[in-house]
Design a protein around this motif. Structure first.
Motif, short mmCIF file in Angstrom:
data_model
loop_
_atom_site.label_atom_id
_atom_site.label_comp_id
_atom_site.label_asym_id
_atom_site.label_seq_id
_atom_site.Cartn_x
_atom_site.Cartn_y
_atom_site.Cartn_z
N ARG A 1 0.69 -1.23 -0.16
CA ARG A 1 -0.10 0.20 -0.13
C ARG A 1 0.87 1.33 -0.17
N ARG A 2 2.06 1.20 0.31
CA ARG A 2 3.04 2.22 0.42
C ARG A 2 3.11 2.87 -1.28
N GLY A 3 2.79 2.10 -2.02
CA GLY A 3 2.72 2.63 -3.45
C GLY A 3 1.74 3.58 -3.82
N PHE A 4 0.59 3.56 -2.91
CA PHE A 4 -0.31 4.45 -3.25
C PHE A 4 0.01 5.95 -3.36
N LEU A 5 0.65 6.21 -2.38
CA LEU A 5 1.23 7.74 -2.33
C LEU A 5 2.07 8.16 -3.58
N PRO A 6 3.13 7.70 -4.18
CA PRO A 6 3.62 8.09 -5.30
C PRO A 6 2.62 8.08 -6.36
N LEU A 7 1.55 6.89 -6.57
CA LEU A 7 0.86 6.89 -7.76
C LEU A 7 -0.14 8.20 -7.53
N ILE A 8 -0.70 8.57 -6.33
CA ILE A 8 -1.70 9.49 -6.13
C ILE A 8 -1.13 10.88 -6.67
N VAL A 9 0.31 10.86 -5.95
CA VAL A 9 1.10 12.25 -6.42
C VAL A 9 1.38 12.60 -7.81
N ALA A 10 1.63 11.34 -8.57
CA ALA A 10 1.80 11.60 -10.02
C ALA A 10 0.51 11.63 -10.99
N THR A 11 -0.33 11.42 -10.06
CA THR A 11 -1.69 11.56 -10.95
C THR A 11 -2.31 13.03 -11.10
N ILE A 12 -2.15 13.68 -10.08
CA ILE A 12 -2.59 15.07 -9.77
C ILE A 12 -2.22 15.92 -10.90
N PRO A 13 -1.08 16.07 -11.41
CA PRO A 13 -1.07 17.02 -12.44
C PRO A 13 -1.78 16.77 -13.77
N ALA A 14 -1.79 15.58 -14.22
CA ALA A 14 -2.55 15.31 -15.52
C ALA A 14 -4.17 15.44 -15.13
N GLY A 15 -4.48 15.24 -13.85
CA GLY A 15 -5.90 15.45 -13.60
C GLY A 15 -6.44 16.65 -13.69
N VAL A 16 -5.50 17.75 -12.93
CA VAL A 16 -5.78 19.35 -12.97
C VAL A 16 -5.67 19.81 -14.28
N ILE A 17 -4.60 19.46 -15.01
CA ILE A 17 -4.71 20.09 -16.44
C ILE A 17 -5.44 19.38 -17.27
N GLY A 18 -5.92 18.33 -17.19
CA GLY A 18 -7.03 17.72 -18.01
C GLY A 18 -8.49 18.35 -17.76
N VAL A 19 -8.67 18.43 -16.45
CA VAL A 19 -10.07 19.06 -16.27
C VAL A 19 -10.13 20.29 -16.71
N GLY A 20 -8.88 21.20 -16.78
CA GLY A 20 -8.90 22.48 -16.85
C GLY A 20 -9.04 22.92 -18.20
N ILE A 21 -8.52 21.94 -19.26
CA ILE A 21 -8.60 22.24 -20.67
C ILE A 21 -10.02 21.69 -21.19
N GLU A 22 -10.46 20.65 -20.62
CA GLU A 22 -11.79 20.30 -20.77
C GLU A 22 -13.03 21.24 -20.58
N LYS A 23 -12.81 21.66 -19.04
CA LYS A 23 -13.89 22.69 -18.77
C LYS A 23 -13.57 24.08 -18.54
N GLY A 24 -12.29 24.45 -18.66
CA GLY A 24 -11.90 25.99 -18.59
C GLY A 24 -11.79 26.59 -19.84
N LEU A 25 -11.60 26.04 -21.01
CA LEU A 25 -11.36 26.32 -22.51
C LEU A 25 -12.69 26.20 -23.46
N PRO A 26 -12.71 27.15 -24.29
CA PRO A 26 -13.94 27.15 -25.41
C PRO A 26 -13.97 25.82 -26.11
N ASP A 27 -14.92 25.22 -26.71
CA ASP A 27 -15.00 23.87 -27.21
C ASP A 27 -14.13 23.78 -28.65
N GLU A 28 -14.10 24.81 -29.21
CA GLU A 28 -13.07 24.78 -30.37
C GLU A 28 -11.63 24.89 -29.93
N THR A 29 -11.35 25.37 -29.01
CA THR A 29 -9.93 25.45 -28.52
C THR A 29 -9.68 24.06 -28.02
N THR A 30 -10.43 23.65 -27.10
CA THR A 30 -10.16 22.25 -26.60
C THR A 30 -10.03 21.15 -27.69
#
Length: 266
Positions: free
Chosen positions: A76-105
């Protein structure tokens, strides 16, 4: 979309999701080629892409089922690095999907020109991997700061042509991980990213009450991408153990030249 087009896209997805040559980049190029032949744009490429990604996600769950079981029960100690590594893509992905106009996305995620340029980025990462000595670190013991850096490389692979597996494996080895540990980390950290994106897209489809592509056609794509993905994972690990992933540089570089030239000169 016809079943034949879906089969073609599913095979491309299954091969390119795990081999370090960018599945999104190849799907964008195939879509552009279909348009150039006068067959029209693939309906809702993002929807199709998500379904095919879910197929390759199933490949990871099947191929790494024992590692996932050990992670849940004993490591279970492997969950911490996996969670940390997932955060950037999650934040940027949601930002692109929800924060930009559809044409830009749509342009950011589907542009064949960006795909052509992205192939050069992936080639550079693989070239560097071939000149990097393998480390001794297992992914379970990856420090959070190293996991965050690998996560940033994964986030960069949101752009077409930039291979997620190529960027995360090369950065992982560069940060001291064993080659096979870097590959395991790469594919395990993909589970929440691909799964989360798929759930969001499926929720949108359910809210609309329908999809633009028939469900049986989507199911066909899911199954083919899953089966081809399992085979591609097996090939990738064999090549990684032998230190041969940099061979893909000789494929990506001329591909990048061809696609970029085509898009700039058309």
């Amino acid at each position: 979309m016809s079943n034949l087009e879906m089969i073609l896209l599913a095979i491309v997805q299954g091969i390119t999701e795990f081999l370090p040559i960018s599945s999104d980049g190849h799907l964008a190029v195939v879509n552009a080629l279909l348009q150039a032949r006068g067959e029209g744009e693939v309906p809702d490429l993002l929807e199709t892409t998500i379904v095919l990604h879910l197929g390759t996600l199933a490949s990871v769950l099947i191929f790494y089922r024992r590692e996932i079981y050990r992670l849940i029960t004993a490591n279970r100690r492997g969950f911490l690095p996996l969670i940390v590594a997932t955060i950037p893509a999650g934040v940027i992905g949601v930002g692109i999907e929800k924060g930009l106009p559809d044409e830009t996305t749509k342009w950011l995620l589907e542009s064949p020109l960006l795909a052509g340029l992205g192939f050069f980025v992936t080639a550079a990462a693989l070239w560097r991997l071939g000149r990097t000595r393998e480390g001794e670190l297992d992914y379970l013991d990856t420090p959070p700061w190293k996991a965050a850096i690998i996560g940033l490389f994964q986030a960069a692979a949101i752009l077409p042509g930039v291979s997620r597996s190529g960027m995360t494996i090369s950065s992982g080895v560069g940060l001291g991980l064993k080659r096979e540990a870097a590959a395991t980390f790469s594919f395990l950290m993909a589970i929440p990213v691909i799964g989360g994106a798929g759930l969001l897209k499926l929720k949108d489809a359910v809210d609309k009450g329908t999809t633009s592509t028939p469900v049986p056609t989507l199911a066909l794509g899911f199954m083919i991408s899953m089966l081809v993905g399992i085979a591609a994972l097996w090939v990738l690990l064999r090549m990684l153990r032998r230190g041969r992933l940099e061979l893909f540089v000789y494929y990506l570089t001329p591909l990048g030249i061809a696609v970029t030239s085509w898009q700039l000169l058309k």
